[in-house]
Enzyme design. Structure first.
Site, PDB file in Angstrom:
ATOM      1  N   ASP A   1      52.018  43.852  29.122  1.00  0.00           N
ATOM      2  CA  ASP A   1      52.635  45.835  29.196  1.00  0.00           C
ATOM      3  C   ASP A   1      54.029  45.718  29.718  1.00  0.00           C
ATOM      4  O   ASP A   1      53.852  46.821  30.302  1.00  0.00           O
ATOM      5  CB  ASP A   1      51.072  46.015  29.673  1.00  0.00           C
ATOM      6  CG  ASP A   1      49.912  46.139  28.900  1.00  0.00           C
ATOM      7  OD1 ASP A   1      50.006  45.839  27.938  1.00  0.00           O
ATOM      8  OD2 ASP A   1      49.147  46.944  29.595  1.00  0.00           O
TER       9      ASP A   1
ATOM     10  N   LYS B   1      45.893  47.065  22.882  1.00  0.00           N
ATOM     11  CA  LYS B   1      44.631  47.273  22.975  1.00  0.00           C
ATOM     12  C   LYS B   1      44.786  48.669  23.586  1.00  0.00           C
ATOM     13  O   LYS B   1      45.490  49.370  24.005  1.00  0.00           O
ATOM     14  CB  LYS B   1      44.734  46.266  24.727  1.00  0.00           C
ATOM     15  CG  LYS B   1      45.307  46.680  25.468  1.00  0.00           C
ATOM     16  CD  LYS B   1      45.563  45.685  26.716  1.00  0.00           C
ATOM     17  CE  LYS B   1      46.955  45.679  27.727  1.00  0.00           C
ATOM     18  NZ  LYS B   1      46.277  46.802  28.157  1.00  0.00           N
TER      19      LYS B   1
ATOM     20  N   CYS C   1      45.631  46.143  34.584  1.00  0.00           N
ATOM     21  CA  CYS C   1      45.995  45.209  33.145  1.00  0.00           C
ATOM     22  C   CYS C   1      46.610  43.886  33.802  1.00  0.00           C
ATOM     23  O   CYS C   1      45.694  42.895  32.748  1.00  0.00           O
ATOM     24  CB  CYS C   1      46.828  45.661  32.368  1.00  0.00           C
ATOM     25  SG  CYS C   1      46.874  47.175  31.775  1.00  0.00           S
TER      26      CYS C   1
HETATM   27  C1  VGL Z   1      47.484  50.230  32.958  1.00  0.00           C
HETATM   28  C2  VGL Z   1      47.173  51.967  33.520  1.00  0.00           C
HETATM   29  C3  VGL Z   1      46.450  52.588  32.200  1.00  0.00           C
HETATM   30  C4  VGL Z   1      48.352  48.663  32.670  1.00  0.00           C
HETATM   31  C5  VGL Z   1      47.421  50.444  31.616  1.00  0.00           C
HETATM   32  O1  VGL Z   1      49.424  48.407  32.079  1.00  0.00           O
HETATM   33  O2  VGL Z   1      47.880  48.271  34.553  1.00  0.00           O
HETATM   34  N1  VGL Z   1      47.372  50.782  33.769  1.00  0.00           N
HETATM   35  N2  VGL Z   1      47.016  52.174  31.275  1.00  0.00           N
END
Ligand code: VGL
Ligand code: ZN
Length: 197
Positions: free
Chosen positions: A8, A106, A151
């Site tokens: 991410d 995702k 994540c």
């Molecule tokens: C994430 C919160 C919401 C992450 C993704 O990538 O850690 N955290 N969505």
């Protein structure tokens, strides 16, 4: 065979983004530099529909960072982030995304969040990444990216559970640290058998 899994590294998790992680952009250059040392590079991309149930905006009276009970368990509510096709959902422009052999998205099911690259937050619905890695013989995994305590940690713990040999390179991660979540995540990863470097 050893895969680098970059979690991410998207605009919304970097300074200026909707769910900015402090210094989230500082890891981009070092992650690019690390890519050459692996047999495969895989990127994950948080990829939510505009009305995703993890967004506080979908829960009247609730604010971001409050928690609610979902059918699959507790869920932190987030500001709207990583909406499919938006600039916020795009990879950080300096990330060498062209090096990736696989991009796994995702969090696209409206009713369930997905922190882990392997399973949705019900810990049961698979993303398919396990099969991809195993069929390619990628048994060792090094995880880097954002956010350490969400994540990255969820992905690392699931990966150990699935039988992979897992390292999290903390220098190439940054965390959100919500109410001690970074320390808690480190402890959970250590207890699960994740190697932290
Ligand atoms: C994430 C919160 C919401 C992450 C993704 O990538 O850690 N955290 N969505
Ligand atoms: Zn998300």
């Amino acid at each position: 065979m050893h895969a680098l899994i970059v979690i991410d590294v998207q605009n919304d998790f970097c300074p200026g983004g909707a769910l900015a992680v402090t210094e989230g952009d500082r890891i981009v250059g070092p992650i690019n530099d690390a890519m050459a040392g692996f047999d495969a590079v895989i990127l994950t991309q948080d990829w939510h529909p505009a009305e995703h149930s993890s967004f506080a905006s979908q829960h009247p009276g609730k604010a971001p960072l409050e928690q609610v009970e979902m059918p699959y368990g507790p869920q932190v509510l987030w500001p709207d982030h990583c909406v499919q096709g938006s600039n916020g959902a795009a990879f950080h422009p300096a990330l060498d995304a062209n090096r990736a052999e696989m991009v796994i998205r995702k969090g696209f099911r409206p009713q369930i969040d997905s922190y882990s690259a392997f399973f949705e937050n019900d810990h049961a619905t698979p993303t398919g990444l396990e099969g991809y890695l195993k069929t390619r013989g990628l048994q060792r995994l090094t995880l880097v990216g954002l956010a350490t305590d969400f994540c990255v940690a969820f992905s690392a713990i699931d990966a150990v559970r699935l039988g992979f040999e897992v390292t999290v390179n903390e220098a190439l991660c940054r965390g959100i640290d919500l109410g001690g979540s970074l320390t808690a995540a480190r402890e959970r990863m250590g207890a699960a058998g994740v190697t932290l470097t």
